[in-house]
Design a protein around this motif. Structure first.
Motif, mmCIF file in Angstrom:
data_model
loop_
_atom_site.group_PDB
_atom_site.id
_atom_site.type_symbol
_atom_site.label_atom_id
_atom_site.label_comp_id
_atom_site.label_asym_id
_atom_site.label_seq_id
_atom_site.Cartn_x
_atom_site.Cartn_y
_atom_site.Cartn_z
ATOM 1 N N GLU A 1 -3.828 -1.019 -3.797
ATOM 2 C CA GLU A 1 -2.702 -0.805 -2.961
ATOM 3 C C GLU A 1 -1.715 -0.689 -3.817
ATOM 4 O O GLU A 1 -1.527 -0.985 -5.073
ATOM 5 N N GLY B 1 -1.967 8.375 -1.168
ATOM 6 C CA GLY B 1 -1.954 7.023 -0.257
ATOM 7 C C GLY B 1 -1.890 7.224 1.199
ATOM 8 O O GLY B 1 -1.122 8.168 1.741
ATOM 9 N N LEU C 1 0.347 2.163 5.441
ATOM 10 C CA LEU C 1 -0.313 0.927 5.670
ATOM 11 C C LEU C 1 0.688 0.206 6.809
ATOM 12 O O LEU C 1 0.453 -0.066 7.958
ATOM 13 N N ARG D 1 3.980 -0.088 2.321
ATOM 14 C CA ARG D 1 2.776 -0.586 1.617
ATOM 15 C C ARG D 1 1.755 0.532 1.685
ATOM 16 O O ARG D 1 1.886 1.145 2.879
ATOM 17 N N VAL D 2 0.955 1.133 0.800
ATOM 18 C CA VAL D 2 0.073 1.988 0.699
ATOM 19 C C VAL D 2 -0.985 1.700 0.184
ATOM 20 O O VAL D 2 -1.129 1.030 -0.758
ATOM 21 N N ALA D 3 -2.287 2.416 0.788
ATOM 22 C CA ALA D 3 -3.573 2.235 0.411
ATOM 23 C C ALA D 3 -4.004 3.567 -0.405
ATOM 24 O O ALA D 3 -3.942 4.390 -0.007
ATOM 25 N N GLY E 1 1.188 -5.585 -3.944
ATOM 26 C CA GLY E 1 0.179 -4.356 -4.253
ATOM 27 C C GLY E 1 -0.187 -4.435 -5.919
ATOM 28 O O GLY E 1 0.300 -5.152 -6.533
ATOM 29 N N ASN E 2 -0.641 -3.501 -6.328
ATOM 30 C CA ASN E 2 -1.235 -3.355 -7.639
ATOM 31 C C ASN E 2 -0.430 -2.423 -8.383
ATOM 32 O O ASN E 2 -0.181 -2.586 -9.756
#
Length: 472
Positions: free
Chosen positions: A87, A65, A68, A77-79, A127-128
């Motif tokens: 995310e 990831g 972000l 927070r990470v994509a 996020g997910n």
């Protein structure tokens, strides 16, 4: 006829050219159609793959990831890459093996990091997926630590915290050093170890139980022994060096000479008597010491502090001239007088006849050990290290008291004096005892003579004079 043939030939060439051009256009269209079909197929495949990757993300998976942002709770927070825009979020406690105060110390925006999926998140606003960097790092670290443990390698790690029972270190994963494995000597306060980076041996490792036990004691001992041997080679007997007071015991003080400790026995701390080393020394202070002896085989160094100090009897003529008055402490009482310390390590004798104007049977009648008294110096012998002192010289004479006058012999009145009949040496009769003559204890006199270098006349005092008068 010839012109007609030529026209036909031109016509045929034009038609052939047009046919070729038409064929080329057709082929180009076919190629474009094939490319469009391939692109369409690739697009379909990519979407299917993306959909498949989203569907395949589950707990325990390893993903990559891009960082972000950092939210208000210091979460990262990470994509998630190749996930179709999904995310995830990394809680602070999942960033590293040890406590993290600021996540920016661990990652930065734009960093690509490897992560482990902990679980899906129901609240999509955050996020997910819930992700962990710590667990990915830990797997790699455990593998490295296990290899180093098998090879007997030494590791370095910073001490992150001091807890009850030992130290917590960051070895990539949480490591623990029991108190008994920190040093090869007793440590009362471990607070100074926090923040230090030390070397450790791996004592026990168990990844499944997250158990990593380390030891610094063996390394410290080996290092200290090497430094000790090197330092002992540098030291020389009968030289004066500086050292730091390391530990105090009932029998003396251990002095750190720079990687090697030497012992100052309590009898070598000062010229005067010392009840406990703490009366004269403080742990941590720097003092000069003289090296008395070095035993490399036993690893022992004998030191002295008092040999670096001015002797108590040096310049005694200036410190205690005849006639000077001093405050002293009664150290010992004997049958013939009292020994009074007027300077540390300097004692003088107050003969029993110099304690009071009136006659006393024993010094204990007027004095006690430890009592402070004012004394006057009657005589001073620096070479023999002897002081003759008086207490009564500073006291008021009792009313009606007359100082006894010593009788002087002279030829003019010698014939007028009555003669005492001579005693027959062979007679068995015993001479009457003189109750007013002072009695002396032979053993006490010998002891005092050995300790203070006092003469028989100093110790007998007036009693010796009275014996001379009786003999006359």
């Amino acid at each position: 006829m010839s012109e007609f043939v030529e026209n036909n030939e031109v016509t045929e060439e034009v038609e052939a050219t047009e046919e070729v051009e038409a064929t080329e256009v057709t082929e180009e269209k076919e190629v474009e159609e094939v490319k469009e079909e391939e692109n369409a197929n690739e697009s379909i495949t990519t979407m299917e793959d993306a959909l498949d990757s989203v569907l395949d993300i589950k707990s325990g998976d390893t993903v990559y990831g891009d960082v972000l942002a950092f939210d208000e709770n210091n979460q990262v927070r990470v994509a998630i890459k190749n996930s179709g825009g999904l995310e995830g979020v990394i809680p602070t406690n999942e960033l590293a093996a040890t406590r993290v105060e600021d996540p920016k110390e661990i990652v930065a925006i734009g960093d690509e990091i490897e992560l482990v999926v902990i679980k899906p998140i129901q609240d999509k606003e955050n996020g997910n997926f819930l992700l962990s960097k710590k667990r990915v790092d830990a797997k790699k670290v455990w593998a490295e630590l296990k290899e180093k443990s098998e090879n007997g390698e030494i590791i370095e790690a910073p001490v992150k915290d001091v807890v009850k029972g030992g130290l917590v270190v960051d070895a990539g994963v949480r490591g623990f050093v029991p108190a008994s494995m920190v040093e090869d000597f007793f440590v009362d306060d471990f607070s100074t170890y926090k923040g230090q980076t030390l070397e450790f041996k791996i004592i026990e490792i168990d990844e499944s139980d997250n158990r990593l036990i380390l030891s610094h004691k063996e390394i410290a001992r080996e290092k200290r022994e090497a430094e000790r041997a090197e330092r002992m080679d540098e030291l020389e007997e009968n030289t004066i060096v500086e050292g730091k007071v390391a530990r105090l015991t009932n029998f003396g003080a251990f002095i750190d000479l720079g990687g090697v400790d030497g012992l100052v026995h309590i009898s070598r701390i000062a010229h005067e008597h010392v009840k406990h080393p703490s009366d004269k020394l403080t742990v941590g202070e720097t003092i000069p010491v003289k090296i008395l002896s070095i035993d490399k085989e036993e690893g022992r160094i004998s030191l002295s502090i008092k040999d670096t100090l001015e002797g108590p009897w040096e310049n005694i003529d200036e410190k205690a001239p005849e006639g000077s008055v001093h405050t002293g402490t009664v150290k010992r009482l004997t049958n013939f007088g009292a020994f009074v310390e007027v300077f540390p390590g300097v004692e003088g004798l107050v003969h029993i006849s110099q304690i009071a104007h009136e006659h006393i049977e024993t010094p204990q009648d007027r004095l006690t050990e430890g009592q402070e008294v004012q004394v006057k110096v009657l005589s001073n012998d620096a070479e023999a290290q002897r002081l003759s002192l008086s207490i009564k010289a500073l006291l008021d004479k009792p009313e009606g008291y007359e100082e006894p006058v010593r009788r002087e012999r002279s030829e003019s009145n010698d014939s007028d004096r009555p003669r005492r009949p001579k005693r027959n040496r062979n007679s068995n009769s015993q001479a009457p005892s003189r109750s007013n003559e002072p009695r002396t204890n032979t053993n006490s006199i010998n002891d005092a003579a050995n300790e203070g270098s006092f003469t028989l006349g100093d110790m007998l005092g007036d009693a010796f004079k009275s014996l001379q008068d009786d003999a006359e």
